[in-house]
Design a protein around this motif. Sequence first.
Motif, PDB file in Angstrom:
ATOM      1  N   TRP A   5       0.697  -1.446   0.026  1.00 50.28           N
ATOM      2  CA  TRP A   5       0.120   0.071  -0.025  1.00 50.28           C
ATOM      3  C   TRP A   5       0.761   1.489  -0.016  1.00 50.28           C
ATOM      4  N   THR A  51      -3.268   3.629  -2.217  1.00 49.38           N
ATOM      5  CA  THR A  51      -3.184   3.204  -3.330  1.00 49.38           C
ATOM      6  C   THR A  51      -2.675   1.706  -3.239  1.00 49.38           C
ATOM      7  N   ILE A  58       0.329   0.180 -10.577  1.00 49.75           N
ATOM      8  CA  ILE A  58      -0.744   0.554  -9.582  1.00 49.75           C
ATOM      9  C   ILE A  58      -1.954  -0.444 -10.221  1.00 49.75           C
ATOM     10  N   TYR A  60      -4.934  -0.189  -8.039  1.00 49.06           N
ATOM     11  CA  TYR A  60      -6.067   0.801  -7.995  1.00 49.06           C
ATOM     12  C   TYR A  60      -5.327   1.962  -7.345  1.00 49.06           C
ATOM     13  N   GLU A  61      -6.032   3.087  -7.171  1.00 44.67           N
ATOM     14  CA  GLU A  61      -5.329   4.258  -6.789  1.00 44.67           C
ATOM     15  C   GLU A  61      -6.332   5.236  -5.926  1.00 44.67           C
TER      16      GLU A  61
END
Length: 68
Positions: A5, A51, A58, A60-61
């Motif tokens: 994270w 994120t 990535i 998801y952010e």
Amino acid sequence: MTWRWRYENANGGEVVEGVAPSDTFPSQADAESWLGESWRELLEAGVEKVTLLEDEKIEYEGMSLRPE
């Protein structure tokens, strides 16, 4: 592959002070389970959003930690 994270403030800037560095996790499910248990402490430490990264990609952010 490892998952981790990135902690962010309300403006999307990375939060590093006042929080321990993110653990790494062997799977997305493990990372998400950990967040489900830890989001309140992160919010109290000044983290507003997170994120999820798979290595440096990535997944998801900008996910808010505030309940809606």
